[in-house]
Design an enzyme around this catalytic site. Structure first.
Site: not given
Length: 118
Positions: A13-15
């Site tokens: 998700w963060h990427d």
């Protein structure tokens, strides 16, 4: 969901979460581009979201896989780990497409504050 799979889901998700459809130029538009491997991105995520804690361990766990399969991009590896973690935790199986391109230097990381929910 076990703790490690949750970290892998968050890593994916963060990427990918910095994607901005209104920016045409890559890598400025963000998205799944392997940027989390750079220290500057980890520090920005920690300071702005307080949600990167623990993800460094997920990155460290994936590094031997990246070392063994150097042709796989970090971006693909992060998304594959995320999708696999969801499936292993009882979630759906996601069809994967490969060919994401990694940013090559920290200066290509999206500016701070691009993750939704800020």
């Amino acid at each position: 969901m076990r703790p490690f799979p949750l970290k892998q889901v968050r890593l994916g998700w963060h990427d990918a979460g910095t994607y901005n459809k209104n920016i045409e130029e890559w890598p400025l538009r963000g998205g799944a581009n392997g940027n989390l491997r750079f220290e500057i991105e980890q520090k920005q995520t920690l300071s702005s979201q307080s949600s990167f804690s623990g993800l460094v361990n997920a990155l460290k766990l994936l590094q031997p896989i990246k070392d063994k399969y150097s042709g796989v991009t970090y971006a693909d590896l992060f998304q594959l780990a995320s999708a696999t973690a969801m499936e292993e935790a009882g979630g759906p199986k996601f069809p994967m497409k490969y060919g994401r391109v990694d940013v090559s230097e920290p200066e290509q990381c999206p500016e701070e504050g691009r993750l939704p929910g800020k």
